[in-house]
Structures are given as structure tokens and as C-alpha cells.
Design an enzyme around this catalytic site. Structure first.
Site, short mmCIF file in Angstrom:
data_model
loop_
_atom_site.label_atom_id
_atom_site.label_comp_id
_atom_site.label_asym_id
_atom_site.label_seq_id
_atom_site.Cartn_x
_atom_site.Cartn_y
_atom_site.Cartn_z
CG HIS A 189 41.16 36.09 32.62
ND1 HIS A 189 40.85 35.18 31.66
CD2 HIS A 189 40.24 37.05 32.56
CE1 HIS A 189 39.80 35.60 31.01
NE2 HIS A 189 39.40 36.75 31.53
CD GLU A 429 37.34 47.18 40.69
OE1 GLU A 429 37.51 45.95 40.67
OE2 GLU A 429 37.11 47.82 39.66
CG ASP A 453 41.02 44.50 41.16
OD1 ASP A 453 42.20 44.12 41.05
OD2 ASP A 453 40.24 44.55 40.21
CB CYS A 500 30.34 41.40 41.25
SG CYS A 500 31.48 42.77 41.04
C1 PEP Z 1 36.86 42.38 41.27
O1 PEP Z 1 37.89 43.06 41.24
O2 PEP Z 1 36.44 41.78 42.28
C2 PEP Z 1 36.06 42.21 40.05
C3 PEP Z 1 34.88 41.60 40.06
O3 PEP Z 1 36.59 42.65 38.90
P1 PEP Z 1 37.73 41.87 38.07
O4 PEP Z 1 37.92 40.52 38.67
O5 PEP Z 1 37.23 41.82 36.68
O6 PEP Z 1 38.90 42.77 38.25
MG MG Z 2 38.34 44.31 39.60
#
Ligand code: PEP
Ligand code: MG
Length: 575
Positions: A189, A429, A453, A500
């Protein structure tokens, strides 16, 4: 001078003094006062509580609105706790009956509560609240100030063992020039927030929080993961020049490209959207040239207690009003695992494989429905799509649709208009979803590949664990195959596919993804100009050739090196 290497997670340079955020606790010795001093200690306690509350109120008042929307609420709940009569009674009784000093009573009573909560499976947040109250009171009573990074007096590079999502969100963004942590991986994060905000960051730097002292001069290179302590004159000059160059180039590129489309030399149009965590990030994203929002992570709304429908609605309305007709993809809650913990759930041995995201929504339909009500309402006002995270099979999509229809019927019974057909897409994911993308495609409106993920689950590597960070390879042949599968399934069924995850924000992979057929990128806003630049510099045929060669290498390291080389031909300093 000492040079260390960590994992580069947000490009750019920072040269500033360190501010080490410690995780040490106050150590308050047991102190017994005499009878004559008891009344004075009670008075000190009263005064400390009032002063701590006052300080928090002032903090809320000073906060920029975008931060106050989330963290203001936390502080307000702490102010309420400081005024709690029952807590005061307990503290006063400890002073009067046991003749404890005010600070010892605070530490004793609050730690007792924290200990009790530690045995309760879902009380993490209450523990954090009590810790914060203890900290605020002891700061008043002892006069000691421990930095938490929320209000800095001068610009600094923050150094910490680890930063929680809450800590990262509360950092004084105007004065934090860089972030360095001992823990974390490319998609932790801290990394995502830092790169969204354009703050250079390096994670996974061993022992940095214990080796560096507040005030040490640091050079941080977020592009290579280099951290230099106590740089010599020549090194300092070299990095100062690099920092200036980086900023000038970035601004120039942003100005040049902001209003130009992402289109290849031979006319293939690509869409570039931005990833955000709060609506306040939208103006900056548009400024970087985003065409809309491809991923609005809504976890921050769950920062404190469960948000109400009104909380959801306010945030989403704001996003719509900032975007006008531009697309907005709102992802439903993804609590658990590396994100905010979910209230009221027992601890799990493997939270990444547990009741996370949509699984939690099925277990707690009332929480999911509250969010869906707000989403259906806001969908009437703008170009809103809904995206579901962590889908692993078609059944879950049917289940989600059923709940959406229940919510729609409920709203209609209440007299609300919910006539717009809201596009419903899913995050890809989980490997099972990627592998069966062709079966899933007819049942959804779009796919967005969450590589953060997907890579973790496919290679079995914890995305937040710096010890296995070297195994976290976006160019692993298995990942490329899965991406190809998803892109082709989308094409065959006429479904838009975007990526994304952070992989699409990394310039190394722009040519590859373009060549593989990706036409929608959703990225951290500061990366948009350079990604556009790469896309605008090639023909589709060239990108396809690069992608084919990259895939044929069949080896993550060789593929990455090859892609870097090809990208450097366009942007020499970019990767
Ligand atoms: C991902 O898993 O690539 C994603 C965009 O979601 P997060 O990073 O919020 O898990
Ligand atoms: Mg994710």
C-alpha cells in the site's frame, strides 16, 4: 557515506533530512504519589485530556479537506473517547485508590484495555484507538513529543520500519519528500499511495530505521531503489542535478502531452485512465491527462467504522461532479488481506486466501448492499461502472447480480429512479478467473486485470513481503500467458480489457501490453505522460514485434531486460 539498495516503488529523487518514525512505546515507571498530591494528579489528568482534545481539534481544522474527509473522522472519535465519562472514572479511581501518578494510571488502565482487546479476534481498530489516546495523553503529561509524520515542521524523508495504510494516508503530504521503509513490496500500500502522489519511495531497505537517525542527510533515488546516507559533496551535487532534471523533464512532458490522445503512430487509439483512492485525487489525475478513472479503490471509506450510505454517496457524488461525463469505474469494497481489516470478522490464518473482498460481501450482505445502494443512486448522475474485485468463478458473478437486482428493487420500492443500466465488470486477479476468462466474458461488461494480486497468486509470492520480492516478476512467462488469455477472451467477446495493477503503470511493460492487444491502461496519475509518450512513439506493428520477441524469450529476467532496452530507445532515462 553509505549506499544501500532497496526495492524501487515510486520514481523520483528526494534529498532531505531523515525523519525516523519510531515504533517504540513510552516507558512510564510505576510512581506512587502521597495523599496530598492525589488531587493535583487528578487535576493534571483533567488538564491533559482537555489539552489533547484541543490539539486534535486544531489538527482537524488545519487538515487539507481531502485528508480531513477520512482522518478527521478518526480524530473526532478520539476526541469523543477523551471525553468519555466512564474512562475518566476508571482513570481517576486508579489515581485516588492506588495513588498512582496520572501518567502511570493512563498507561496502566489503557494498556490493560489493549491487552484485553488483543485477545478479542476483531478488535484491532479499537486497540489502535486506545493506543492513540494513550499516546496523546502521555505526550501532554510528560511533555515529550514523538513524531508521527502528520504535521511536519520542515520537509523530510520519512524513514520507518513499516507504514500502515492509515499512517501513509495521514502523512503530511506537503512536507514529505520521500518514503523509505524496511518492509513492503512493489505493490504494497505504501508503494501504491506514494506513486499515486508522485512521492519517491523505496521499500525493503534492511535495518534502515535503526541505522538512520532523525536529522541525517539522505539521498533517495526512487527509480533505482538507492538510498544514500551522509552523501559526500560530489554525490550530493550529482543527485541535485538529477533531481532538477527529473522535475523539468516531467513537467515538460506533462505540459506537452496532457491534451494529446494516446494514439500510436499508425492511428491505434489507446485509453489511459487513472487509479485513485479518494475523489480529491481526481483534479491532479486530469491534470496529468487521465481520460477518466479506471479504478477507484473504495477501501478508504471503511477507514473507521462501517460507512453509511450517505458516506458512500457523498464520496461518489464528489467524484462524478469532478469528472463530468468522463468514465468512472468504482470498485466495490476489497477489505481484508493487505487492505483495511474488516470489522467483526474472526482472524484468519491465510487472509489473502480467506474472506476477502467479494467473499466478505457475501458473508456481510448488509455492508455490500449499503455500498450498492449508493452506487446505483450515483450511477444515475454520471458515467459510472461498478467493478467487483477477487472474482474467482462465474457463480460469484451471478450471486453479485442477484444482490444488485435486490438492491435495485428495494430502491424502486422506495421511489428512487434506477433506470440506467450500470455496466458491471470484474477484476481479473485470481488465476482461476484469468484461465476461464473466455467463459466469464459473456456474463460481464468488462475486465480489469489486477496484476498486483494476479502475480502474487500465480507465483505464490506475498506482494507485501520484501523477502520474496525478487520472485515477484510481472514478466514471468506464466503471467504473460494469463494476460494474453484475458486480452484475447475480451477481444473475442467484445469486452473491454484494461490492466489496473501496477504493471500497467510501469513503463517497462507499456510496449509489451500494447503489442499484446491491450487498449486500456489504468495507471497511477504521474505516469500518464510518459506512458502516452511511449504509445505515441511507435506503430502498432512495432509494438507487436516487441511483444512477440519479449514473450518468446520465455524468461522473466531476459524479457524485462529486453523490454527496458526497447523502452530506453524512446525514453532514455525512464527505466
Ligand atoms: C491489483 O490487485 O492489481 C489491484 C489493482 O488491486 P489492489 O492493488 O487494490 O489489490
Ligand atoms: Mg487486487
Amino acid at each position: 557515506m553509505e549506499i544501500r539498495k532497496g526495492i524501487p516503488v515510486s520514481a523520483g529523487y528526494a534529498i532531505a533530512h531523515a525523519l525516523v518514525l519510531g515504533d517504540e512505546q513510552y516507558s512510564i515507571p510505576r510512581k506512587i504519589v502521597n495523599d496530598a498530591e492525589v488531587a493535583g494528579e487528578v487535576e493534571r489528568l483533567r488538564h491533559a485530556k482537555a489539552a489533547a482534545a484541543e490539539q486534535m481539534r486544531a489538527q482537524v481544522a488545519r487538515m487539507p479537506r481531502r485528508i480531513a474527509a477520512v482522518t478527521g473522522k478518526i480524530l473526532e472519535s478520539h476526541i469523543a473517547m477523551l471525553g468519555d465519562q466512564e474512562l475518566h472514572r476508571e482513570l481517576e479511581e486508579d489515581i485516588r485508590r492506588n495513588k498512582h501518578s496520572a501518567e502511570y494510571a493512563v498507561t496502566r488502565i489503557l494498556n490493560h484495555k489493549i491487552k484485553l482487546l488483543a485477545e478479542t479476534p476483531f478488535a484491532q481498530r479499537f486497540m489502535e484507538d486506545f493506543r492513540a489516546i494513550e499516546d496523546a495523553l502521555l505526550r501532554q503529561l510528560t511533555g515529550e513529543r514523538r513524531e508521527d509524520g502528520t504535521k511536519l515542521r520542515q520537509k523530510a524523508v520519512i524513514v520507518a520500519k513499516a507504514l500502515t495504510p492509515a499512517q501513509t494516508a495521514m502523512l503530511d503530504r506537503g512536507n514529505v519528500l520521500g518514503l523509505i521503509t524496511e518492509t513492503g513490496g512493489r505493490t504494497s500500500h505504501t508503494a501504491i499511495v506514494a506513486s499515486s502522489l508522485g512521492i519517491p519511495a523505496v521499500v525493503g531497505v534492511e535495518e534502515i530505521a535503526s541505522d538512520v537517525t532523525t536529522g541525517d542527510l539522505l539521498v533517495l533515488d526512487g527509480s533505482t531503489g538507492t538510498v544514500i546516507t551522509d552523501p559526500d559533496e560530489a554525490t550530493l551535487k550529482r543527485y541535485q542535478a538529477m533531481e532538477r532534471n527529473f522535475q523539468v523533464m516531467g513537467q515538460r512532458l506533462s505540459r506537452e502531452l496532457r491534451d494529446l490522445p494516446a494514439v500510436t503512430k499508425d492511428g491505434t487509439r489507446v485509453s489511459i485512465f487513472a487509479n485513485i483512492e479518494m475523489p480529491d485525487e481526481i483534479p491532479a489525475a486530469l491534470d496529468h491527462g487521465a481520460e477518466g478513472i479506471g479504478l477507484y479503490r473504495t477501501e478508504f471509506l471503511f477507514h473507521k467504522s462501517s460507512p453509511t450510505e450517505k458516506d458512500h454517496l457523498e464520496a461518489y457524488r464528489k467524484a462524478v461532479s469532478l469528472l463530468g461525463k468522463r468514465p468512472l469505474i468504482i470498485r466495490t469494497l476489497d477489505l481484508g488481506a493487505d487492505k483495511m481489516p474488516a470489522d467483526g470478522l474472526p482472524r484468519e490464518e491465510n487472509p489473502f486466501l480467506g474472506t476477502r473482498a467479494v467473499r466478505l460481501c457475501f458473508e456481510r450482505p448488509e455492508v455490500f448492499k449499503t455500498q450498492l445502494r449508493a452506487l446505483l443512486k450515483v450511477a444515475e448522475m454520471g458515467n459510472v461502472s461498478v467493478m467487483i474485485p477477487m472474482i474467482s468463478s462465474i457463480d460469484e458473478i451471478f450471486k453479485v447480480r442477484e444482490i444488485v437486482e435486490q438492491v435495485r428493487a428495494e430502491l424502486r420500492r422506495e421511489g428512487e429512479t434506477t433506470s440506467r443500466r450500470v455496466p458491471l465488470g470484474i477484476m481479473i486477479e485470481v488465476p482461476s478467473a484469468a484461465i476461464t476468462a473466455d467463459q466469464i466474458a459473456p456474463h460481464v461488461d468488462f475486465f480489469s486485470v489486477g496484476t498486483n494480486d494476479l502475480i502474487a497468486y500465480t507465483i505464490a509470492v506475498d506482494r507485501t513481503n520484501e523477502r520474496v520480492a525478487a520472485l515477484y516478476q510481472p514478466a514471468h512467462p506464466a503471467i504473460l500467458r494469463l494476460l494474453q488469455t484475458v486480452i484475447e477472451a475480451g477481444m473475442r467477446h467484445g469486452r473491454d480489457v484494461s490492466v489496473c495493477g501496477e504493471m500497467s503503470s510501469d513503463l517497462t511493460y507499456t510496449l509489451l501490453l500494447l503489442g499484446m492487444g491491450l487498449r486500456t491502461f489504468s495507471v497511477v496519475p504521474p505516469q500518464i505522460p510518459e506512458i502516452k509518450k511511449v504509445i505515441r512513439s511507435v506503430t502498432l506493428a512495432e509494438a507487436k514485434e516487441v511483444a512477440a520477441k519479449a514473450v518468446a524469450l520465455g524468461d522473466a529476467i531476459k524479457t524485462t531486460e529486453y523490454l527496458r532496452g526497447e523502452t530506453r530507445k524512446i525514453l532514455p532515462d525512464a527505466v
